[in-house]
Design an enzyme around this catalytic site. Structure first.
Site, PDB file in Angstrom:
ATOM      1  N   GLY A 108      -1.983  -2.905  -7.229  1.00  0.00           N
ATOM      2  CA  GLY A 108      -0.766  -2.635  -6.489  1.00  0.00           C
ATOM      3  C   GLY A 108      -0.408  -3.216  -5.770  1.00  0.00           C
ATOM      4  O   GLY A 108       0.058  -4.748  -6.170  1.00  0.00           O
ATOM      5  N   CYS A 109      -0.353  -2.958  -4.882  1.00  0.00           N
ATOM      6  CA  CYS A 109       0.413  -3.916  -3.541  1.00  0.00           C
ATOM      7  C   CYS A 109      -0.231  -4.765  -2.741  1.00  0.00           C
ATOM      8  O   CYS A 109       0.487  -5.024  -1.706  1.00  0.00           O
ATOM      9  CB  CYS A 109       1.909  -3.075  -3.232  1.00  0.00           C
ATOM     10  SG  CYS A 109       3.458  -2.209  -4.197  1.00  0.00           S
TER      11      CYS A 109
END
Lengths: 110, 141, 100
Positions: A108-109
């Protein structure tokens, strides 16, 4: 998949990320870098070592923003940029530098 | 960790509150909220990270998860403390971060402010209720 | 701000925490298992009645029906809303805090 260094085998996942974080060593890092077509220089090592220290302390890889800020502090403003990171790791600091550092694939981020 | 994309969020700063109410490891709530907090940091938003009810156990000192074969993410809260420090020190960053433990929840569990892995503000529920009411976005777990 | 509670007050402390951490005047919507707090004559009825002096309390009709509860089972002063009413409340009060 696995990497072979001096007759020893190190398991990796299908994308080449090391399975056992603790089994990492510098020779192995050089081998992974070679697979990524990266020649390890002092500047590369600085990023890789920073990533490992950070991961040991916080249990996750840093956001690119944090990485860049840390490099800026250490190596000066000219090197604390996205551009500098991509010069060192053309396919992205997250993917390539983490792989060389023996860290799991960033999700993800964060 | 995202490589390629840079968002321009200049001028779009909102007040976020993250309400942690579950103990770690038994459910995924704590980890999910923590990930959201870290994303919030990347976008330089205001953030109140609040620990209420069993959520206070998320930041209890001395966690050792080796034997249960899970990642000890109490260490990851150190990033939140660091982000808060950065936000406090850097005048260029328009970002206010607060880390709050609700006093009633802490005391009900026999804990004290120095039992936590990061520095926290201990605030009683009536005052915390007011802070909560002033938020623009609340994410809870 | 509007608060929502979706856990049974007989099983979890979500309603208690909601009442402790909501300012006077902010509405509370009970949904899913949270609707059980709205029923008459229970061990939490007194607490819910007392809360009504500080908060307007709403309960989601479809979740009541699903659990075999009718409007007649609901304590006085609690307003039953449908999904449309839920949306209206959120639009009116903006930020939502969910006590999960």
């Amino acid at each position: 998949m696995a990497y072979e260094v001096n007759g020893k085998s190190f398991d990796s996942d299908e994308e080449g990320y090391l399975v056992d974080l603790a089994s990492w060593n510098e020779e192995l890092a050089n081998l992974i870098a070679k697979d990524e077509e990266i020649e390890m220089t002092e500047e590369h090592w600085e990023v890789v070592n920073f990533l490992r220290d950070y991961y040991n302390e916080y249990q996750i890889a840093p956001a690119v923003r944090v990485l860049i800020k840390a490099v800026k502090k250490k190596l000066g403003a000219d090197k604390g940029s996205n551009k500098y990171m991509y010069e060192l790791f053309p396919y992205g600091p997250a993917k390539q530098a983490c792989k060389i550092a023996g860290l799991p694939k960033p999700t993800g981020c964060v | 960790m995202s490589d390629e994309i840079e968002f321009n969020t200049a001028g779009v700063t909102k007040k976020f509150m993250y309400v942690n109410r579950k103990a770690p490891y038994g459910t995924i709530y704590a980890l999910e909220v923590l990930e959201a907090v870290l994303i919030s940091a990347a976008f330089e938003q205001h953030a109140c990270i609040v620990f209420v009810d069993d959520g206070v156990y998320q930041i209890k000192k001395g966690q050792d998860t080796d034997a249960v074969n899970m990642k000890n993410f109490s260490k990851t809260y150190g990033i939140i403390a660091m982000e808060k420090e950065d936000a406090d020190e850097d005048d260029d960053i328009d970002m206010v971060w607060r880390i709050i433990v609700e006093q009633e929840s802490m005391e009900a569990r026999g804990l004290r402010a120095d039992d936590f892995v990061i520095d926290v503000e201990v605030i009683p529920s009536d005052k915390l209720a007011v802070i909560m009411s002033e938020q623009e976005i609340v994410i809870s777990g | 701000m509007i608060h929502t509670v979706n856990k049974s007050p007989f099983e979890r402390n979500s309603l208690d925490s909601c009442l402790r951490l909501s300012i006077k005047g902010s509405p509370i919507l009970l949904l899913e298992d949270g609707v059980l707090a709205a029923t008459k004559g229970t061990s939490v009825s007194e607490k819910v009645a007392a809360a009504q002096s500080d908060h307007p309390i709403f309960v989601l009709g479809p979740d009541l029906q699903a659990r075999g509860l009718a409007e007649g089972d609901i304590a006085e002063g609690i307003t039953v809303v449908d999904y449309g009413g839920f949306v209206d409340l959120v639009v009116e009060h903006g930020t939502v805090q969910s006590w999960l």
